[in-house]
Write an enzyme that holds these catalytic residues in place. Structure first.
Site, PDB file in Angstrom:
ATOM      1  N   LYS A  21       7.332  -2.382  -2.836  1.00 25.61           N
ATOM      2  CA  LYS A  21       8.191  -2.195  -1.650  1.00 25.61           C
ATOM      3  C   LYS A  21       9.314  -1.180  -1.854  1.00 25.61           C
ATOM      4  O   LYS A  21      10.325  -1.218  -1.150  1.00 25.61           O
ATOM      5  CB  LYS A  21       8.782  -3.525  -1.138  1.00 25.61           C
ATOM      6  CG  LYS A  21       7.788  -4.655  -0.954  1.00 25.61           C
ATOM      7  CD  LYS A  21       6.469  -4.252  -0.379  1.00 25.61           C
ATOM      8  CE  LYS A  21       6.537  -3.880   1.090  1.00 25.61           C
ATOM      9  NZ  LYS A  21       5.200  -3.401   1.552  1.00 25.61           N
ATOM     10  N   HIS A  23       2.403   0.035 -10.195  1.00 30.08           N
ATOM     11  CA  HIS A  23       3.529  -0.898 -10.246  1.00 30.08           C
ATOM     12  C   HIS A  23       3.719  -1.418 -11.671  1.00 30.08           C
ATOM     13  O   HIS A  23       4.549  -2.292 -11.896  1.00 30.08           O
ATOM     14  CB  HIS A  23       3.281  -2.101  -9.331  1.00 30.08           C
ATOM     15  CG  HIS A  23       3.204  -1.796  -7.866  1.00 30.08           C
ATOM     16  ND1 HIS A  23       4.071  -0.946  -7.224  1.00 30.08           N
ATOM     17  CD2 HIS A  23       2.360  -2.263  -6.900  1.00 30.08           C
ATOM     18  CE1 HIS A  23       3.755  -0.905  -5.934  1.00 30.08           C
ATOM     19  NE2 HIS A  23       2.728  -1.686  -5.725  1.00 30.08           N
ATOM     20  N   SER A  39      12.090  -6.250   2.651  1.00 27.09           N
ATOM     21  CA  SER A  39      10.806  -5.612   2.933  1.00 27.09           C
ATOM     22  C   SER A  39       9.658  -6.482   2.431  1.00 27.09           C
ATOM     23  O   SER A  39       8.654  -6.678   3.121  1.00 27.09           O
ATOM     24  CB  SER A  39      10.776  -4.228   2.264  1.00 27.09           C
ATOM     25  OG  SER A  39       9.548  -3.588   2.494  1.00 27.09           O
ATOM     26  N   GLY A  77       8.660   2.256  -1.885  1.00 28.12           N
ATOM     27  CA  GLY A  77       8.291   3.567  -1.357  1.00 28.12           C
ATOM     28  C   GLY A  77       6.985   4.117  -1.921  1.00 28.12           C
ATOM     29  O   GLY A  77       6.759   5.334  -1.930  1.00 28.12           O
ATOM     30  N   MET A  86       4.242   9.137   9.744  1.00 26.82           N
ATOM     31  CA  MET A  86       3.373   8.279   8.929  1.00 26.82           C
ATOM     32  C   MET A  86       2.955   7.021   9.675  1.00 26.82           C
ATOM     33  O   MET A  86       1.840   6.532   9.514  1.00 26.82           O
ATOM     34  CB  MET A  86       4.077   7.893   7.627  1.00 26.82           C
ATOM     35  CG  MET A  86       3.999   8.982   6.575  1.00 26.82           C
ATOM     36  SD  MET A  86       4.822   8.504   5.030  1.00 26.82           S
ATOM     37  CE  MET A  86       3.822   7.110   4.499  1.00 26.82           C
TER      38      MET A  86
HETATM   39  P1  A3P Z   1      10.507  -1.474   5.077  1.00 27.16           P
HETATM   40  O1  A3P Z   1       9.734  -2.756   5.035  1.00 27.16           O
HETATM   41  O2  A3P Z   1      11.945  -1.676   4.704  1.00 27.16           O
HETATM   42  O3  A3P Z   1      10.361  -0.734   6.366  1.00 27.16           O
HETATM   43  P2  A3P Z   1       5.752   0.223  -0.494  1.00 27.16           P
HETATM   44  O4  A3P Z   1       4.932   1.361   0.010  1.00 27.16           O
HETATM   45  O5  A3P Z   1       6.234   0.406  -1.895  1.00 27.16           O
HETATM   46  O6  A3P Z   1       5.071  -1.075  -0.263  1.00 27.16           O
HETATM   47  O7  A3P Z   1       7.107   0.214   0.359  1.00 27.16           O
HETATM   48  C1  A3P Z   1       7.067  -0.050   1.740  1.00 27.16           C
HETATM   49  C2  A3P Z   1       8.412   0.297   2.335  1.00 27.16           C
HETATM   50  O8  A3P Z   1       8.552   1.730   2.374  1.00 27.16           O
HETATM   51  C3  A3P Z   1       8.540  -0.197   3.760  1.00 27.16           C
HETATM   52  O9  A3P Z   1       9.927  -0.513   3.925  1.00 27.16           O
HETATM   53  C4  A3P Z   1       8.114   1.052   4.521  1.00 27.16           C
HETATM   54  O10 A3P Z   1       8.508   1.070   5.865  1.00 27.16           O
HETATM   55  C5  A3P Z   1       8.824   2.112   3.706  1.00 27.16           C
HETATM   56  N1  A3P Z   1       8.321   3.473   3.985  1.00 27.16           N
HETATM   57  C6  A3P Z   1       7.070   3.951   3.903  1.00 27.16           C
HETATM   58  N2  A3P Z   1       7.007   5.233   4.321  1.00 27.16           N
HETATM   59  C7  A3P Z   1       8.265   5.583   4.671  1.00 27.16           C
HETATM   60  C8  A3P Z   1       8.867   6.776   5.197  1.00 27.16           C
HETATM   61  N3  A3P Z   1       8.147   7.879   5.464  1.00 27.16           N
HETATM   62  N4  A3P Z   1      10.200   6.769   5.443  1.00 27.16           N
HETATM   63  C9  A3P Z   1      10.944   5.677   5.199  1.00 27.16           C
HETATM   64  N5  A3P Z   1      10.436   4.524   4.716  1.00 27.16           N
HETATM   65  C10 A3P Z   1       9.104   4.469   4.451  1.00 27.16           C
END
Ligand code: A3P
Length: 285
Positions: free
Chosen positions: A42, A97, A127, A44, A221
């Site tokens: 979570k 991870h 998240s 990014g 995205m």
């Molecule tokens: P949120 O749940 O806070 O929105 P991972 O990919 O490691 O599982 O992380 C997911 C998190 O990254 C989610 O956070 C998701 O919305 C955010 N995320 C993915 N792409 C993004 C982008 N282009 N800009 C901002 N946040 C992004």
């Protein structure tokens, strides 16, 4: 607990991981040109799956238009890698991870580069809470308070956040590793892309940086079927509960933490990082 397996002390979902996939990861032959983005869940990961191919190929949109994120930049430890690895062309991009100590032997002897993405753990727990509600292959998180308890005790996927960060801050990788924060990417994506591009030696024009930033923005995205998980079966993710690309901001924890939860969270995390030589890029209180 049946949904999870234990691997070297880490709790992993059986849906995406198996002993075979973990063995496959240990035996993967890393190449010097490989790039790995490392994240605690979570932080990014999927964002980097969008960014890396474009930075490496000079802004050609083909990968993000034709290939789902999990096959485009596969997870080192997950089952899909074995299916797609032979079709990947160099320079390959991967995500993982894994904590540092689980990286395979050939990673250490290669010159593969690492981008470690760090996110404020207060936003990670929020998240992750929504992710556990929508990901059918993960245990129901219970109340937010219960889930925070599990997070702080490390009874979650990939264990404690502090252990993950410490492991990747204490490497001997020298200039093979670059650190970036989710927050700096949110604040100024073109600037973050310039840093990533410099680190990877991509030498992109300002026009290309702007183009990549546009295609890797949250809103773009969210609409990209190759990146928003809309291709996955409903038995795997329930989008009525939450989208995967949920909010994409820094500071959503403020809408979820009570003052008691904030005090508890700050105290546990600060205690675990006491005496560390690095400092966190955000204040925890
Ligand atoms: P949120 O749940 O806070 O929105 P991972 O990919 O490691 O599982 O992380 C997911 C998190 O990254 C989610 O956070 C998701 O919305 C955010 N995320 C993915 N792409 C993004 C982008 N282009 N800009 C901002 N946040 C992004």
């Amino acid at each position: 607990e049946d949904m999870y397996m234990l691997y070297r002390g880490l709790m992993l979902p059986k849906e995406t991981h198996s002993l075979e996939s973990l063995q496959f990861a240990q035996e993967l032959a890393f190449k010097d040109e490989d790039v790995v983005s490392v994240t605690y869940p979570k932080s990014g990961t999927v964002w980097m799956q969008e960014i890396l191919p474009l930075v490496l190929n000079g802004g050609d949109l083909t990968p993000i238009q034709t290939t789902p994120n999990w096959d485009r930049v596969p997870w080192l430890e997950e089952k899909r890698l074995a299916v797609v690895v032979d079709q990947m062309t160099s320079p390959r991009a991967l995500v993982t991870h894994f904590p540092y100590n689980l990286m395979p032997p050939s990673f250490h002897t290669s010159k593969a580069k690492v981008i470690y993405v760090m996110r404020n753990p207060k936003d990670i727990v929020v998240s992750s809470y929504y992710f556990h509600q929508m990901a059918v292959f993960l245990e129901d998180p219970g109340t937010f308070d219960e889930f925070m308890g599990k997070f702080l005790e490390g009874r979650v996927l990939f264990g404690k956040w502090t252990d993950h960060v410490k492991s990747w801050k204490h490497t001997e990788l020298g200039d093979r590793i670059m650190y970036i924060t989710y927050e700096e990417m949110v604040q100024d994506l073109p600037a973050a892309l310039r840093r990533i591009s410099d680190f990877l030696g991509s030498n992109l024009s300002e026009e290309t940086i702007q183009k990549i930033a546009e295609h890797c923005s949250f809103n773009t995205m969210k609409e990209n079927g190759m990146s928003n998980f809309s291709l996955v079966n409903k038995l795997y993710m329930d989008f009525d509960k939450s989208p995967f690309l949920r909010k994409g901001v820094a500071g959503d924890w403020k809408n979820h933490f009570s003052s008691e939860q904030l005090a508890r969270f700050t105290s546990v995390i600060s205690k675990e990082l006491e005496g560390e030589r690095f400092s966190l890029p955000w204040s925890l209180d």
